[in-house]
Design an enzyme around this catalytic site. Sequence first.
Site, PDB file in Angstrom:
ATOM      1  N   PHE A 163       0.835  -1.217   0.000  1.00 16.02           N
ATOM      2  CA  PHE A 163       0.000   0.000   0.000  1.00 16.02           C
ATOM      3  C   PHE A 163       0.872   1.270   0.000  1.00 16.02           C
ATOM      4  CE2 PHE A 163      -2.055   2.832   3.408  1.00 16.02           C
ATOM      5  CZ  PHE A 163      -2.702   3.632   2.484  1.00 16.02           C
ATOM      6  N   ASP A 198      10.255  -6.649  -3.676  1.00 20.14           N
ATOM      7  CA  ASP A 198       9.126  -7.130  -2.876  1.00 20.14           C
ATOM      8  C   ASP A 198       8.950  -8.624  -3.111  1.00 20.14           C
ATOM      9  OD1 ASP A 198       6.314  -7.509  -1.902  1.00 20.14           O
ATOM     10  OD2 ASP A 198       6.344  -5.335  -1.774  1.00 20.14           O
ATOM     11  N   THR A 224       2.441  -9.708   1.406  1.00 18.82           N
ATOM     12  CA  THR A 224       1.160  -9.037   1.659  1.00 18.82           C
ATOM     13  C   THR A 224       0.872  -7.984   0.594  1.00 18.82           C
ATOM     14  OG1 THR A 224       2.259  -7.430   3.111  1.00 18.82           O
ATOM     15  CG2 THR A 224       1.270  -9.355   4.171  1.00 18.82           C
ATOM     16  N   GLY A 225       1.788  -7.825  -0.362  1.00 16.87           N
ATOM     17  CA  GLY A 225       1.613  -6.820  -1.416  1.00 16.87           C
ATOM     18  C   GLY A 225       0.978  -7.437  -2.645  1.00 16.87           C
ATOM     19  N   GLY A 260      22.721  -2.879   4.977  1.00 21.66           N
ATOM     20  CA  GLY A 260      23.958  -3.330   4.339  1.00 21.66           C
ATOM     21  C   GLY A 260      24.050  -2.824   2.910  1.00 21.66           C
ATOM     22  N   TYR A 312       5.509  -7.376  15.965  1.00 27.45           N
ATOM     23  CA  TYR A 312       5.618  -6.207  15.080  1.00 27.45           C
ATOM     24  C   TYR A 312       6.336  -5.063  15.807  1.00 27.45           C
ATOM     25  CZ  TYR A 312       3.875  -2.385  12.026  1.00 27.45           C
ATOM     26  OH  TYR A 312       3.760  -1.295  11.186  1.00 27.45           O
ATOM     27  N   LYS A 327      10.112  -3.537  14.974  1.00 25.27           N
ATOM     28  CA  LYS A 327      10.313  -2.144  14.555  1.00 25.27           C
ATOM     29  C   LYS A 327      11.235  -1.410  15.536  1.00 25.27           C
ATOM     30  CE  LYS A 327       7.761  -1.863  10.788  1.00 25.27           C
ATOM     31  NZ  LYS A 327       8.235  -1.425   9.480  1.00 25.27           N
ATOM     32  N   TYR A 365      23.945   1.829  12.746  1.00 23.92           N
ATOM     33  CA  TYR A 365      24.620   2.054  11.448  1.00 23.92           C
ATOM     34  C   TYR A 365      24.956   3.535  11.275  1.00 23.92           C
ATOM     35  CZ  TYR A 365      24.708  -2.483   9.196  1.00 23.92           C
ATOM     36  OH  TYR A 365      25.027  -3.777   8.850  1.00 23.92           O
TER      37      TYR A 365
HETATM   38  P1  NAD Z   1       1.653  -3.625   3.062  1.00 25.49           P
HETATM   39  O1  NAD Z   1       1.452  -4.974   3.651  1.00 25.49           O
HETATM   40  O2  NAD Z   1       0.658  -3.138   2.068  1.00 25.49           O
HETATM   41  O3  NAD Z   1       3.096  -3.527   2.412  1.00 25.49           O
HETATM   42  C1  NAD Z   1       4.208  -4.226   2.882  1.00 25.49           C
HETATM   43  C2  NAD Z   1       4.961  -4.791   1.682  1.00 25.49           C
HETATM   44  O4  NAD Z   1       6.144  -5.462   2.154  1.00 25.49           O
HETATM   45  C3  NAD Z   1       4.143  -5.823   0.892  1.00 25.49           C
HETATM   46  O5  NAD Z   1       4.160  -5.506  -0.473  1.00 25.49           O
HETATM   47  C4  NAD Z   1       4.865  -7.141   1.196  1.00 25.49           C
HETATM   48  O6  NAD Z   1       4.741  -8.074   0.151  1.00 25.49           O
HETATM   49  C5  NAD Z   1       6.299  -6.673   1.407  1.00 25.49           C
HETATM   50  N1  NAD Z   1       7.113  -7.599   2.188  1.00 25.49           N
HETATM   51  C6  NAD Z   1       6.838  -8.151   3.398  1.00 25.49           C
HETATM   52  N2  NAD Z   1       7.832  -8.955   3.787  1.00 25.49           N
HETATM   53  C7  NAD Z   1       8.795  -8.909   2.809  1.00 25.49           C
HETATM   54  C8  NAD Z   1      10.063  -9.510   2.631  1.00 25.49           C
HETATM   55  N3  NAD Z   1      10.583 -10.352   3.541  1.00 25.49           N
HETATM   56  N4  NAD Z   1      10.768  -9.227   1.498  1.00 25.49           N
HETATM   57  C9  NAD Z   1      10.259  -8.385   0.567  1.00 25.49           C
HETATM   58  N5  NAD Z   1       9.061  -7.781   0.679  1.00 25.49           N
HETATM   59  C10 NAD Z   1       8.332  -8.041   1.784  1.00 25.49           C
HETATM   60  O7  NAD Z   1       1.745  -2.607   4.292  1.00 25.49           O
HETATM   61  P2  NAD Z   1       1.800  -1.003   4.305  1.00 25.49           P
HETATM   62  O8  NAD Z   1       0.631  -0.519   5.045  1.00 25.49           O
HETATM   63  O9  NAD Z   1       2.058  -0.488   2.950  1.00 25.49           O
HETATM   64  O10 NAD Z   1       3.082  -0.761   5.215  1.00 25.49           O
HETATM   65  C11 NAD Z   1       4.336  -0.499   4.644  1.00 25.49           C
HETATM   66  C12 NAD Z   1       5.339  -0.146   5.720  1.00 25.49           C
HETATM   67  O11 NAD Z   1       4.899   0.997   6.448  1.00 25.49           O
HETATM   68  C13 NAD Z   1       5.557  -1.265   6.746  1.00 25.49           C
HETATM   69  O12 NAD Z   1       6.917  -1.326   7.080  1.00 25.49           O
HETATM   70  C14 NAD Z   1       4.740  -0.797   7.931  1.00 25.49           C
HETATM   71  O13 NAD Z   1       5.271  -1.281   9.139  1.00 25.49           O
HETATM   72  C15 NAD Z   1       4.859   0.714   7.830  1.00 25.49           C
HETATM   73  N6  NAD Z   1       3.711   1.375   8.478  1.00 25.49           N
HETATM   74  C16 NAD Z   1       2.489   1.433   7.859  1.00 25.49           C
HETATM   75  C17 NAD Z   1       1.432   2.059   8.496  1.00 25.49           C
HETATM   76  C18 NAD Z   1       0.065   2.201   7.854  1.00 25.49           C
HETATM   77  O14 NAD Z   1      -0.816   2.822   8.443  1.00 25.49           O
HETATM   78  N7  NAD Z   1      -0.157   1.696   6.654  1.00 25.49           N
HETATM   79  C19 NAD Z   1       1.603   2.599   9.780  1.00 25.49           C
HETATM   80  C20 NAD Z   1       2.857   2.488  10.384  1.00 25.49           C
HETATM   81  C21 NAD Z   1       3.906   1.893   9.717  1.00 25.49           C
END
Ligand code: NAD
Length: 311
Positions: A13, A33, A37-38, A104, A147, A151, A161
Amino acid sequence: MKKTAVVTGGAGFLGSHLCDKLIKENIKVICVDNLLTGNLKNVEHLFGNEDFQFIKHDVTNFIHITGEINYVLHFASPASPIDYLLLPIQTLKVGSLGTHKALGLAKEKNATFLLASTSEIYGDPEIHPQNESYWGNVNPIGPRGVYDEAKRFAEALTMAYHRYHNLDTRIVRIFNTYGPRMRLKDGRALPTFIDQALNGEDITVFGDGKQTRSFCFVEDEIDGIFKLLVSNITEPINIGNPDEITILDFAKEVVELTNSKSKIIFKDLPIDDPKIRQPDITKAWKLLKWEPKINRSEGLKRTIEYFRRII
Ligand code: NAD
Ligand code: UDP
Protein backbone atom coordinates in the site's frame (compact mmCIF):
# COMPACT_ATOMS: atom_id res chain seq x y z
CA MET A 1 22.02 11.90 -14.11
CA LYS A 2 18.84 10.83 -12.36
CA LYS A 3 19.16 9.49 -8.83
CA THR A 4 18.08 5.92 -8.04
CA ALA A 5 16.06 4.68 -5.06
CA VAL A 6 15.45 1.13 -3.86
CA VAL A 7 12.05 0.68 -2.20
CA THR A 8 11.66 -2.56 -0.25
CA GLY A 9 7.98 -3.47 0.13
CA GLY A 10 7.29 -1.28 -2.92
CA ALA A 11 4.35 -3.41 -4.09
CA GLY A 12 2.44 -2.77 -0.85
CA PHE A 13 0.00 0.00 0.00
CA LEU A 14 2.43 2.71 1.15
CA GLY A 15 5.41 1.42 -0.86
CA SER A 16 3.54 1.69 -4.16
CA HIS A 17 2.48 5.29 -3.46
CA LEU A 18 6.09 6.01 -2.58
CA CYS A 19 7.27 4.54 -5.91
CA ASP A 20 4.81 6.89 -7.69
CA LYS A 21 6.07 9.90 -5.71
CA LEU A 22 9.76 9.15 -6.33
CA ILE A 23 9.19 8.74 -10.08
CA LYS A 24 7.22 12.00 -10.10
CA GLU A 25 10.24 13.64 -8.41
CA ASN A 26 12.46 12.36 -11.26
CA ILE A 27 14.07 9.56 -9.25
CA LYS A 28 14.47 6.07 -10.72
CA VAL A 29 12.90 3.30 -8.64
CA ILE A 30 13.90 -0.29 -8.04
CA CYS A 31 11.00 -1.93 -6.21
CA VAL A 32 11.99 -5.05 -4.25
CA ASP A 33 9.13 -7.13 -2.88
CA ASN A 34 8.33 -10.80 -2.26
CA LEU A 35 4.55 -10.14 -2.55
CA LEU A 36 3.88 -11.61 0.90
CA THR A 37 1.16 -9.04 1.66
CA GLY A 38 1.61 -6.82 -1.42
CA ASN A 39 0.16 -7.06 -4.89
CA LEU A 40 1.70 -6.46 -8.32
CA LYS A 41 -1.53 -4.66 -9.27
CA ASN A 42 -0.37 -1.77 -7.05
CA VAL A 43 2.57 -1.07 -9.38
CA GLU A 44 1.43 -2.51 -12.73
CA HIS A 45 0.74 1.02 -14.06
CA LEU A 46 4.52 1.62 -13.72
CA PHE A 47 5.61 -1.42 -15.72
CA GLY A 48 6.07 0.44 -19.04
CA ASN A 49 8.03 3.23 -17.34
CA GLU A 50 11.79 3.11 -18.03
CA ASP A 51 12.45 4.62 -14.58
CA PHE A 52 10.82 1.65 -12.87
CA GLN A 53 12.12 -1.85 -12.23
CA PHE A 54 10.58 -4.64 -10.16
CA ILE A 55 12.60 -7.38 -8.46
CA LYS A 56 10.80 -10.23 -6.70
CA HIS A 57 12.96 -10.96 -3.68
CA ASP A 58 12.68 -11.72 0.03
CA VAL A 59 14.77 -8.99 1.68
CA THR A 60 15.60 -11.14 4.68
CA ASN A 61 18.16 -12.65 2.27
CA PHE A 62 21.18 -10.79 0.86
CA ILE A 63 20.09 -8.04 -1.56
CA HIS A 64 22.36 -7.83 -4.62
CA ILE A 65 21.81 -4.87 -6.94
CA THR A 66 24.39 -3.55 -9.41
CA GLY A 67 24.96 0.13 -10.22
CA GLU A 68 24.70 3.34 -8.27
CA ILE A 69 21.98 3.70 -5.62
CA ASN A 70 21.32 6.97 -3.81
CA TYR A 71 18.44 6.02 -1.51
CA VAL A 72 17.26 2.84 0.20
CA LEU A 73 13.74 3.09 1.67
CA HIS A 74 12.88 0.06 3.81
CA PHE A 75 9.11 -0.46 3.80
CA ALA A 76 8.93 -4.26 3.64
CA SER A 77 6.91 -5.69 6.54
CA PRO A 78 3.42 -7.03 7.17
CA ALA A 79 1.64 -4.01 8.64
CA SER A 80 -1.96 -4.79 9.53
CA PRO A 81 -2.61 -6.47 12.90
CA ILE A 82 -4.20 -9.55 11.30
CA ASP A 83 -1.27 -9.89 8.88
CA TYR A 84 1.38 -9.81 11.56
CA LEU A 85 -0.63 -12.09 13.84
CA LEU A 86 -0.80 -14.63 11.00
CA LEU A 87 2.83 -14.06 9.99
CA PRO A 88 4.68 -13.57 13.29
CA ILE A 89 8.03 -15.08 12.30
CA GLN A 90 8.12 -13.37 8.89
CA THR A 91 7.32 -10.06 10.63
CA LEU A 92 10.16 -10.49 13.14
CA LYS A 93 12.52 -11.57 10.36
CA VAL A 94 11.81 -8.71 7.98
CA GLY A 95 12.10 -6.16 10.81
CA SER A 96 15.43 -7.60 11.96
CA LEU A 97 17.20 -9.54 9.18
CA GLY A 98 15.45 -7.52 6.44
CA THR A 99 16.49 -4.21 8.04
CA HIS A 100 20.05 -5.55 8.37
CA LYS A 101 20.18 -6.46 4.66
CA ALA A 102 18.65 -3.15 3.58
CA LEU A 103 21.12 -1.23 5.78
CA GLY A 104 23.96 -3.33 4.34
CA LEU A 105 22.89 -2.37 0.82
CA ALA A 106 22.77 1.32 1.78
CA LYS A 107 26.24 1.09 3.36
CA GLU A 108 27.69 -0.69 0.31
CA LYS A 109 26.28 2.01 -2.02
CA ASN A 110 26.86 4.92 0.37
CA ALA A 111 23.15 5.68 0.01
CA THR A 112 20.75 7.49 2.34
CA PHE A 113 18.66 4.95 4.28
CA LEU A 114 15.09 5.59 5.40
CA LEU A 115 13.30 3.23 7.81
CA ALA A 116 9.51 2.96 7.83
CA SER A 117 8.93 2.81 11.57
CA THR A 118 5.58 3.10 13.29
CA SER A 119 3.52 4.62 16.08
CA GLU A 120 3.35 1.03 17.41
CA ILE A 121 6.81 1.54 18.90
CA TYR A 122 4.97 3.67 21.52
CA GLY A 123 2.79 0.61 22.33
CA ASP A 124 -0.22 1.39 24.56
CA PRO A 125 1.00 4.92 25.34
CA GLU A 126 1.01 6.53 28.78
CA ILE A 127 1.53 10.01 27.41
CA HIS A 128 -0.77 11.82 25.04
CA PRO A 129 -0.22 12.95 22.33
CA GLN A 130 2.91 10.92 21.57
CA ASN A 131 6.06 12.88 20.87
CA GLU A 132 9.34 11.45 19.62
CA SER A 133 11.09 11.59 22.99
CA TYR A 134 8.61 9.09 24.53
CA TRP A 135 10.14 5.59 24.83
CA GLY A 136 6.88 3.70 24.72
CA ASN A 137 4.93 1.07 26.63
CA VAL A 138 5.21 -2.19 24.69
CA ASN A 139 4.42 -5.73 25.84
CA PRO A 140 7.32 -7.68 24.27
CA ILE A 141 5.65 -11.09 24.62
CA GLY A 142 2.10 -10.17 23.61
CA PRO A 143 0.76 -11.01 20.13
CA ARG A 144 1.50 -7.47 18.85
CA GLY A 145 5.06 -7.72 20.22
CA VAL A 146 6.26 -9.41 17.01
CA TYR A 147 5.62 -6.21 15.08
CA ASP A 148 6.37 -3.61 17.76
CA GLU A 149 9.64 -5.17 18.89
CA ALA A 150 10.80 -5.84 15.32
CA LYS A 151 10.31 -2.14 14.55
CA ARG A 152 12.01 -1.08 17.81
CA PHE A 153 14.97 -3.33 16.93
CA ALA A 154 14.97 -1.87 13.39
CA GLU A 155 15.22 1.66 14.84
CA ALA A 156 18.10 0.58 17.12
CA LEU A 157 19.93 -1.06 14.21
CA THR A 158 19.43 2.01 12.03
CA MET A 159 20.88 4.28 14.74
CA ALA A 160 23.81 1.87 15.19
CA TYR A 161 24.62 2.05 11.45
CA HIS A 162 24.33 5.82 11.70
CA ARG A 163 26.62 6.08 14.73
CA TYR A 164 29.16 3.38 13.96
CA HIS A 165 29.26 3.39 10.14
CA ASN A 166 28.38 7.07 9.67
CA LEU A 167 25.51 6.03 7.42
CA ASP A 168 23.12 8.82 6.48
CA THR A 169 19.82 7.62 7.96
CA ARG A 170 16.20 8.69 8.49
CA ILE A 171 13.51 7.18 10.71
CA VAL A 172 9.87 7.98 10.04
CA ARG A 173 7.31 6.97 12.67
CA ILE A 174 4.20 6.49 10.57
CA PHE A 175 0.80 6.81 12.27
CA ASN A 176 -2.36 5.11 10.91
CA THR A 177 -2.51 5.91 7.21
CA TYR A 178 -5.35 5.13 4.79
CA GLY A 179 -6.31 5.54 1.17
CA PRO A 180 -6.60 3.80 -2.20
CA ARG A 181 -4.70 0.48 -2.63
CA MET A 182 -5.32 -0.71 0.91
CA ARG A 183 -6.39 -4.34 0.81
CA LEU A 184 -10.14 -4.60 1.38
CA LYS A 185 -9.67 -7.64 3.63
CA ASP A 186 -6.51 -6.59 5.48
CA GLY A 187 -8.49 -6.42 8.74
CA ARG A 188 -7.62 -2.81 9.55
CA ALA A 189 -10.53 -0.70 10.78
CA LEU A 190 -10.91 1.51 7.73
CA PRO A 191 -11.10 -1.04 4.87
CA THR A 192 -13.15 -3.38 7.08
CA PHE A 193 -15.72 -0.70 7.93
CA ILE A 194 -15.98 0.45 4.29
CA ASP A 195 -16.31 -3.14 3.06
CA GLN A 196 -19.02 -3.88 5.64
CA ALA A 197 -20.85 -0.59 4.97
CA LEU A 198 -20.86 -1.01 1.17
CA ASN A 199 -22.10 -4.59 1.49
CA GLY A 200 -24.79 -3.78 4.08
CA GLU A 201 -23.11 -6.01 6.68
CA ASP A 202 -22.83 -5.30 10.41
CA ILE A 203 -19.96 -2.95 11.27
CA THR A 204 -17.68 -4.69 13.78
CA VAL A 205 -16.39 -2.27 16.40
CA PHE A 206 -13.96 -3.88 18.83
CA GLY A 207 -14.33 -3.23 22.57
CA ASP A 208 -16.60 -0.31 23.48
CA GLY A 209 -15.20 1.72 20.56
CA LYS A 210 -13.86 4.41 22.92
CA GLN A 211 -10.25 3.71 21.89
CA THR A 212 -8.89 6.45 19.63
CA ARG A 213 -6.81 6.66 16.47
CA SER A 214 -5.75 9.57 14.25
CA PHE A 215 -5.96 8.80 10.53
CA CYS A 216 -3.74 10.36 7.86
CA PHE A 217 -4.57 10.34 4.15
CA VAL A 218 -1.88 8.57 2.11
CA GLU A 219 -1.04 11.59 -0.08
CA ASP A 220 -0.15 13.67 3.01
CA GLU A 221 1.81 10.81 4.57
CA ILE A 222 3.92 10.25 1.44
CA ASP A 223 4.54 13.97 1.11
CA GLY A 224 5.89 14.07 4.68
CA ILE A 225 8.05 10.99 4.14
CA PHE A 226 9.56 12.48 0.99
CA LYS A 227 10.31 15.76 2.78
CA LEU A 228 12.07 13.79 5.50
CA LEU A 229 14.06 11.77 2.95
CA VAL A 230 15.51 14.87 1.28
CA SER A 231 16.17 16.64 4.61
CA ASN A 232 19.20 16.04 6.82
CA ILE A 233 17.23 14.98 9.92
CA THR A 234 18.60 11.78 11.43
CA GLU A 235 16.37 11.69 14.54
CA PRO A 236 13.01 9.88 14.38
CA ILE A 237 10.11 12.02 13.14
CA ASN A 238 6.38 11.40 13.63
CA ILE A 239 4.40 11.76 10.41
CA GLY A 240 0.65 11.48 10.86
CA ASN A 241 -2.55 13.47 11.13
CA PRO A 242 -3.31 14.63 14.72
CA ASP A 243 -7.09 14.72 14.09
CA GLU A 244 -8.07 12.14 16.74
CA ILE A 245 -11.37 10.23 16.76
CA THR A 246 -12.87 7.31 18.69
CA ILE A 247 -13.29 4.14 16.67
CA LEU A 248 -17.04 4.19 17.35
CA ASP A 249 -17.38 7.71 15.90
CA PHE A 250 -15.16 6.68 13.01
CA ALA A 251 -17.50 3.74 12.25
CA LYS A 252 -20.48 6.12 12.37
CA GLU A 253 -18.72 8.47 9.95
CA VAL A 254 -18.15 5.63 7.46
CA VAL A 255 -21.83 4.58 7.71
CA GLU A 256 -22.91 8.16 7.05
CA LEU A 257 -20.55 8.82 4.14
CA THR A 258 -21.51 5.57 2.41
CA ASN A 259 -25.27 6.10 3.05
CA SER A 260 -25.26 2.59 4.43
CA LYS A 261 -28.02 0.82 6.36
CA SER A 262 -25.44 -1.28 8.25
CA LYS A 263 -25.75 -1.37 12.02
CA ILE A 264 -22.84 -1.23 14.42
CA ILE A 265 -22.13 -4.29 16.56
CA PHE A 266 -19.48 -4.77 19.26
CA LYS A 267 -16.86 -7.53 19.40
CA ASP A 268 -14.03 -8.36 21.81
CA LEU A 269 -11.12 -5.94 21.92
CA PRO A 270 -7.89 -7.62 20.70
CA ILE A 271 -5.11 -8.12 23.30
CA ASP A 272 -2.87 -5.06 23.88
CA ASP A 273 -4.94 -2.87 21.54
CA PRO A 274 -3.68 0.69 22.24
CA LYS A 275 -6.35 2.78 24.01
CA ILE A 276 -5.28 6.13 22.62
CA ARG A 277 -3.12 7.32 19.74
CA GLN A 278 -2.38 10.79 18.41
CA PRO A 279 0.84 12.04 16.88
CA ASP A 280 2.54 15.15 18.19
CA ILE A 281 3.81 16.61 14.90
CA THR A 282 5.49 19.71 16.32
CA LYS A 283 8.87 18.40 15.20
CA ALA A 284 7.72 17.64 11.65
CA TRP A 285 6.37 21.16 11.38
CA LYS A 286 9.47 22.83 12.89
CA LEU A 287 12.05 20.80 10.96
CA LEU A 288 10.28 19.95 7.69
CA LYS A 289 7.51 22.55 7.51
CA TRP A 290 5.17 19.60 7.01
CA GLU A 291 1.60 19.21 8.18
CA PRO A 292 -1.29 17.24 6.67
CA LYS A 293 -3.60 19.08 4.29
CA ILE A 294 -6.40 16.62 3.54
CA ASN A 295 -9.10 16.36 6.20
CA ARG A 296 -10.75 13.08 7.11
CA SER A 297 -14.03 13.68 5.32
CA GLU A 298 -12.22 14.48 2.03
CA GLY A 299 -9.81 11.55 2.44
CA LEU A 300 -12.64 9.18 3.31
CA LYS A 301 -14.67 10.28 0.26
CA ARG A 302 -11.72 9.56 -2.03
CA THR A 303 -11.08 6.21 -0.36
CA ILE A 304 -14.75 5.14 -0.46
CA GLU A 305 -14.85 6.05 -4.18
CA TYR A 306 -11.84 3.79 -4.76
CA PHE A 307 -13.40 0.88 -2.87
CA ARG A 308 -16.71 1.30 -4.72
CA ARG A 309 -14.79 0.90 -7.99
CA ILE A 310 -12.98 -2.30 -6.96
CA ILE A 311 -15.77 -4.11 -5.10
P1 NAD B 1 1.65 -3.63 3.06
O1 NAD B 1 1.45 -4.97 3.65
O2 NAD B 1 0.66 -3.14 2.07
O3 NAD B 1 3.10 -3.53 2.41
C1 NAD B 1 4.21 -4.23 2.88
C2 NAD B 1 4.96 -4.79 1.68
O4 NAD B 1 6.14 -5.46 2.15
C3 NAD B 1 4.14 -5.82 0.89
O5 NAD B 1 4.16 -5.51 -0.47
C4 NAD B 1 4.87 -7.14 1.20
O6 NAD B 1 4.74 -8.07 0.15
C5 NAD B 1 6.30 -6.67 1.41
N1 NAD B 1 7.11 -7.60 2.19
C6 NAD B 1 6.84 -8.15 3.40
N2 NAD B 1 7.83 -8.95 3.79
C7 NAD B 1 8.80 -8.91 2.81
C8 NAD B 1 10.06 -9.51 2.63
N3 NAD B 1 10.58 -10.35 3.54
N4 NAD B 1 10.77 -9.23 1.50
C9 NAD B 1 10.26 -8.39 0.57
N5 NAD B 1 9.06 -7.78 0.68
C10 NAD B 1 8.33 -8.04 1.78
O7 NAD B 1 1.74 -2.61 4.29
P2 NAD B 1 1.80 -1.00 4.30
O8 NAD B 1 0.63 -0.52 5.05
O9 NAD B 1 2.06 -0.49 2.95
O10 NAD B 1 3.08 -0.76 5.22
C11 NAD B 1 4.34 -0.50 4.64
C12 NAD B 1 5.34 -0.15 5.72
O11 NAD B 1 4.90 1.00 6.45
C13 NAD B 1 5.56 -1.26 6.75
O12 NAD B 1 6.92 -1.33 7.08
C14 NAD B 1 4.74 -0.80 7.93
O13 NAD B 1 5.27 -1.28 9.14
C15 NAD B 1 4.86 0.71 7.83
N6 NAD B 1 3.71 1.37 8.48
C16 NAD B 1 2.49 1.43 7.86
C17 NAD B 1 1.43 2.06 8.50
C18 NAD B 1 0.06 2.20 7.85
O14 NAD B 1 -0.82 2.82 8.44
N7 NAD B 1 -0.16 1.70 6.65
C19 NAD B 1 1.60 2.60 9.78
C20 NAD B 1 2.86 2.49 10.38
C21 NAD B 1 3.91 1.89 9.72
N1 UDP C 1 -11.00 -2.20 14.92
C1 UDP C 1 -12.36 -2.39 15.05
N2 UDP C 1 -13.00 -3.20 14.14
C2 UDP C 1 -12.35 -3.82 13.11
C3 UDP C 1 -10.96 -3.61 12.98
C4 UDP C 1 -10.31 -2.79 13.91
O1 UDP C 1 -12.99 -1.84 15.95
O2 UDP C 1 -13.00 -4.56 12.34
C5 UDP C 1 -10.32 -1.35 15.91
C6 UDP C 1 -9.04 -1.94 16.50
O3 UDP C 1 -9.33 -2.75 17.62
C7 UDP C 1 -8.27 -0.67 16.87
C8 UDP C 1 -8.70 0.33 15.80
O4 UDP C 1 -9.90 -0.16 15.24
O5 UDP C 1 -8.68 -0.21 18.14
C9 UDP C 1 -7.67 0.50 14.69
O6 UDP C 1 -7.34 -0.77 14.22
P1 UDP C 1 -6.42 -1.02 12.95
O7 UDP C 1 -6.29 -2.48 12.79
O8 UDP C 1 -6.93 -0.24 11.81
O9 UDP C 1 -5.02 -0.36 13.32
P2 UDP C 1 -4.09 -0.33 14.63
O10 UDP C 1 -4.73 -1.09 15.76
O11 UDP C 1 -2.83 -0.92 14.19
O12 UDP C 1 -4.00 1.11 14.94
